[in-house]
Write an enzyme that holds these catalytic residues in place. Structure first.
Site, short mmCIF file in Angstrom:
data_model
loop_
_atom_site.label_atom_id
_atom_site.label_comp_id
_atom_site.label_asym_id
_atom_site.label_seq_id
_atom_site.Cartn_x
_atom_site.Cartn_y
_atom_site.Cartn_z
N GLU A 111 -33.77 -18.41 -5.23
CA GLU A 111 -32.34 -18.06 -5.18
C GLU A 111 -31.49 -19.31 -4.99
OE1 GLU A 111 -31.69 -16.65 -0.59
OE2 GLU A 111 -32.81 -15.29 -1.88
N GLN A 126 -35.80 -15.83 6.94
CA GLN A 126 -36.74 -15.28 5.97
C GLN A 126 -37.28 -16.35 5.04
OE1 GLN A 126 -34.05 -13.32 2.57
NE2 GLN A 126 -33.49 -12.59 4.62
N ARG A 132 -39.90 -11.78 6.67
CA ARG A 132 -38.97 -12.17 7.72
C ARG A 132 -39.68 -12.90 8.86
NH1 ARG A 132 -37.46 -7.50 5.38
NH2 ARG A 132 -35.31 -7.41 4.63
N HIS A 182 -39.53 -16.54 0.96
CA HIS A 182 -39.94 -15.79 -0.23
C HIS A 182 -41.24 -16.37 -0.79
CE1 HIS A 182 -36.02 -14.03 0.02
NE2 HIS A 182 -35.41 -15.16 -0.25
N HIS A 232 -35.26 -19.88 5.67
CA HIS A 232 -33.80 -20.06 5.61
C HIS A 232 -33.09 -18.85 6.19
CE1 HIS A 232 -34.89 -17.85 1.91
NE2 HIS A 232 -33.69 -17.29 2.02
#
Length: 398
Positions: free
Chosen positions: A133, A96, A281, A98, A262
């Site tokens: 993240e 996926q 994804r 972001h 990642h």
């Protein structure tokens, strides 16, 4: 300060034992993938201030400035801007990426304008926020992070000796980096499903053989073979070979910014992220893969994974430095008999005891925390931390 009662999410890829072991409870036999600590509406932690359990999200909504601080509300709005998790992977998560903040705002506004239902399986943007993240390993932790150098990826594919992969090898050798990576990822994700299933089968068999041999890439090949066992025929298996394979040792971390493809493969870690659900994804999943939108988001540039190690300040706090303000993760490793450490309460804090036993002391008294337990400390509340154990501290940077 409040003890948190947290929800454990039973995703299929989760370990059946790692989180129960951390919490000191008997395994149920079901996968237990993530323990959420925070105020995310999907599974907010609960606190009890004398009137019974209440969702932390409701406590914050009743007094945002009192719980979060005026500065945090001004910068990030009237909600806790981060979510802290314990993540326990026994099998690979989806591959996926972001969006950045601007892309998230644009994508969310577009889907809202087009009337895409919030719960539609093809919806890409659940909110208008970005989702940087950080994952910090509690055990050896394997993952995929960012693109390899195209020439190295070409060599890994070539050694598999699969005829249908040879065009990708040629592209990776012949094109400028960004064009090569984009062209190969696009080709992999849009290939004929039946043909790709056979390609993955052959590649997995070769990777299993190579993973059993000595060599610098043997662990990566073994990982690709394992991924293929969990996702037979998935084009993400081939896409994974384009990415860096990395193993974090306990205490090491990875920061994952916008546009970086990642996947987490296996291991136990502490994860912190901006409070968003925006995920695009690119494989290793039965869920929707929006290739055109994905190609708009992915950053097609190679870079070695930047493994973070905590940097200690004079107080003993060990910080994992990241470039964003929504969260700040640090670690306190405490020894029995050492002086208690003050934790300045400028913004909201969540404290997770990862090992041993510790205690928070403040104006309200003392709150003991055992391994796996956590606490919320509102902005402005001064507490000190003592005991014998390891504590992760999540707060805001600003």
């Amino acid at each position: 300060m409040d003890r948190l009662v947290n929800t454990v999410r039973p995703y299929a890829w989760g370990s059946t034992t790692a989180i129960p072991e951390l919490l000191g409870v008997r395994p149920t036999g079901e996968p237990q993938a993530e323990m959420w600590m925070g105020a995310h509406p999907g599974a907010p932690s609960r606190v009890d201030r004398g009137t019974g359990p209440v969702a932390l999200s409701e406590v914050i909504a009743a007094d945002p400035e009192g719980e979060l601080g005026a500065d945090a509300v001004s910068l990030f709005g009237p909600q806790l801007p981060f979510l802290l998790k314990v993540l326990a992977a026994a099998s690979p998560l989806s591959l996926q990426v972001h969006p950045d903040l601007e892309q998230a705002k644009e994508g969310y506004a577009d889907e809202e304008e087009r009337g895409v239902p919030a719960d539609a399986p093809h919806r890409n943007y659940k909110d208008a926020n970005h989702k940087p993240e950080l994952i910090c390993a509690l055990t050896p932790f394997n993952g995929l992070c960012g693109f390899r150098d195209p020439n190295e990826a070409a060599e890994l594919l070539a050694v598999l000796e699969v005829d249908s992969l040879k065009p990708y090898v040629d592209i990776l050798h012949a094109h400028p980096e960004s064009h090569a990576l984009r062209e190969v990822l696009t080709a992999v994700l849009t290939a004929d499903p039946e043909a790709m299933t056979e390609t993955v089968r052959q590649a997995a068999a070769a990777a299993e053989r190579l993973g059993a041999l000595d060599g610098p890439h043997a662990p990566a090949y073994a990982a690709y073979a394992s991924i293929a066992q969990h996702y037979p025929g998935d084009p993400g298996v081939i896409a994974a070979i384009l990415l860096n394979f990395v193993t974090l040792q306990p205490g090491e971390a990875l920061y994952l910014g916008a546009g970086v493809p990642h996947a987490y493969l296996d291991g136990l870690g502490v994860e912190i992220m901006a409070n968003s659900d925006n995920v695009l994804r690119c494989g290793l999943t039965p869920k929707h893969v929006d290739v055109p939108e994905l190609l708009r988001i992915v950053r097609f540039e190679s870079a070695a994974p930047a493994v973070l190690r905590p940097e200690a300040d004079p107080s003993g706090e060990e910080l994992y430095t990241t470039p964003i303000g929504e969260f700040r993760l640090s670690r306190h490793v405490l020894a029995d008999g050492a002086a208690a450490r003050p934790l300045p309460g400028i913004g909201p804090q969540i404290l997770l005891c990862a090992s041993g036993e510790v205690a928070l002391r403040g104006a309200q008294g003392e709150l003991p925390l055992k391994r796996g337990e956590s606490a919320f400390v509102p902005a402005g509340e001064e507490v000190v931390l003592g005991g014998d154990g390891t504590v992760f501290r999540a707060t805001v940077t600003a």
